[in-house]
Design an enzyme around this catalytic site. Structure first.
Site, PDB file in Angstrom:
ATOM      1  N   SER A 102      82.677  20.741  25.053  1.00  0.00           N
ATOM      2  CA  SER A 102      82.202  21.608  23.987  1.00  0.00           C
ATOM      3  C   SER A 102      83.069  21.437  22.727  1.00  0.00           C
ATOM      4  O   SER A 102      83.170  20.342  22.186  1.00  0.00           O
ATOM      5  CB  SER A 102      82.167  23.060  24.471  1.00  0.00           C
ATOM      6  N   ASP A 160      70.934  22.523  28.023  1.00  0.00           N
ATOM      7  CA  ASP A 160      71.942  23.113  27.133  1.00  0.00           C
ATOM      8  C   ASP A 160      71.264  23.624  25.869  1.00  0.00           C
ATOM      9  O   ASP A 160      70.644  22.868  25.115  1.00  0.00           O
ATOM     10  CB  ASP A 160      72.980  22.053  26.783  1.00  0.00           C
ATOM     11  N   HIS A 166      75.164  24.271  29.583  1.00  0.00           N
ATOM     12  CA  HIS A 166      76.317  23.930  28.749  1.00  0.00           C
ATOM     13  C   HIS A 166      77.627  23.894  29.528  1.00  0.00           C
ATOM     14  O   HIS A 166      78.476  23.039  29.279  1.00  0.00           O
ATOM     15  CB  HIS A 166      76.427  24.926  27.598  1.00  0.00           C
TER      16      HIS A 166
END
Length: 295
Positions: free
Chosen positions: A167, A213, A244
């Protein structure tokens, strides 16, 4: 921040390399040629890989770990390393968690990757909401600490370094690659990179997208992947049905693709190329793109 010199890469034209690979594949391998190949690659570590070995929860190397306190430009962390002392030095990879995340959330990566013959530095960030650029700065600071001041620096080859992250941390890994092209590899897992461009990327880059995601959707990462220059080795893997935070649990799908990428580019180990070129095991993978033959 000091730059580390990269080990030389043989930047031959892709068509020449591909042609060479075809010719070599026609020749029947012998014990002599295999031994010569190993002798010619001083970075090769571990036995010949198999589909089972790259997917195994534990690789061929016993490992240990050491904690690192906050400071030195990043928030501390844990270093995992092979305990073998008869293999020479090992390549290393620094890994960062994402927004509001800590290393504990993805810590399974440490021993799993280290047991395949790498020094792995799982870092904490200075603040839980640090930007991707800050993550990148901290990853580079962690590599500098690892190779220059850590208690295991004698086990690390400072010319064979890589970065990864999830991320915001994945965006940080890509940001670090843009700023330090001497890195050997970069891996972004559902990476958030605000600029949306890797047009100046010279580091072999693997991008993971998660099919479900909604925070960093595959469409955005496909666009990001397409900005990587044709002269840079690259791959894109979309994990089927994943969200995610998929990386938060041990994943064979991630491990059996990350390990070959690291072996190919950190260790120059061509034994691992067949696992990605072509990607014959597509279990758990909904999309795959690459710049094979990944030389």
């Amino acid at each position: 921040m000091p730059q580390l010199e990269s080990k030389p890469r043989a930047w031959l034209p892709r068509k020449v390399l591909a042609g060479t690979a075809i010719v070599l594949s026609i020749l029947a391998p012998t014990a002599t040629t295999r031994a010569a190949s190993a002798a010619e690659n001083p970075y090769q570590r571990g036995p010949d890989p198999t589909a089972a070995s790259v997917a195994a929860p534990t690789g061929p190397f016993a490992t240990a770990s050491v904690g690192v306190p906050r400071g030195n430009g990043f928030g501390g962390g844990t270093i995992y390393y092979p305990t073998a002392t008869d293999q020479g030095t090992f390549g290393a990879i620094a890994i960062s968690p994402g927004l509001n995340g800590t290393w504990a959330g993805i810590a399974w990566l440490g021993p799993r990757l280290a047991s395949q013959g790498f020094v792995v530095f799982g870092i904490e960030t200075n603040n839980l909401n640090d930007s991707p650029t800050s993550h990148g700065t901290q990853l580079l600071a962690a590599l500098d600490y690892l190779t220059q001041r850590s208690t295991v620096r004698g086990r690390v080859d400072a010319t064979r370094l890589a970065v990864a992250g999830h991320s915001m941390g994945g965006g940080g890994a890509l940001d670090a690659a843009l700023r330090r092209p001497s890195l050997q590899a970069a891996i972004g897992n559902a990476p958030h990179l605000p600029s949306g461009s890797l047009s100046s990327d010279r580091v072999p880059t693997l991008i993971y997208a998660m099919q479900n995601d909604t925070l960093v959707p595959p469409s955005r990462l496909t666009t990001l992947y397409n900005t990587i220059p044709a002269t840079t080795e690259k791959a894109y893997i979309e994990v089927a049905g994943a969200g995610h935070n998929y990386i938060g649990q041990p994943s064979t799908t991630l491990a059996r693709t990350m390990i070959p990428w690291m072996k190919i580019f950190i260790d120059d180990d061509a034994r691992y190329s067949p696992f990605l070129c072509p990607l014959t095991n597509r279990d758990g993978i909904s999309q795959y793109r690459d710049s094979c033959p990944l030389i």
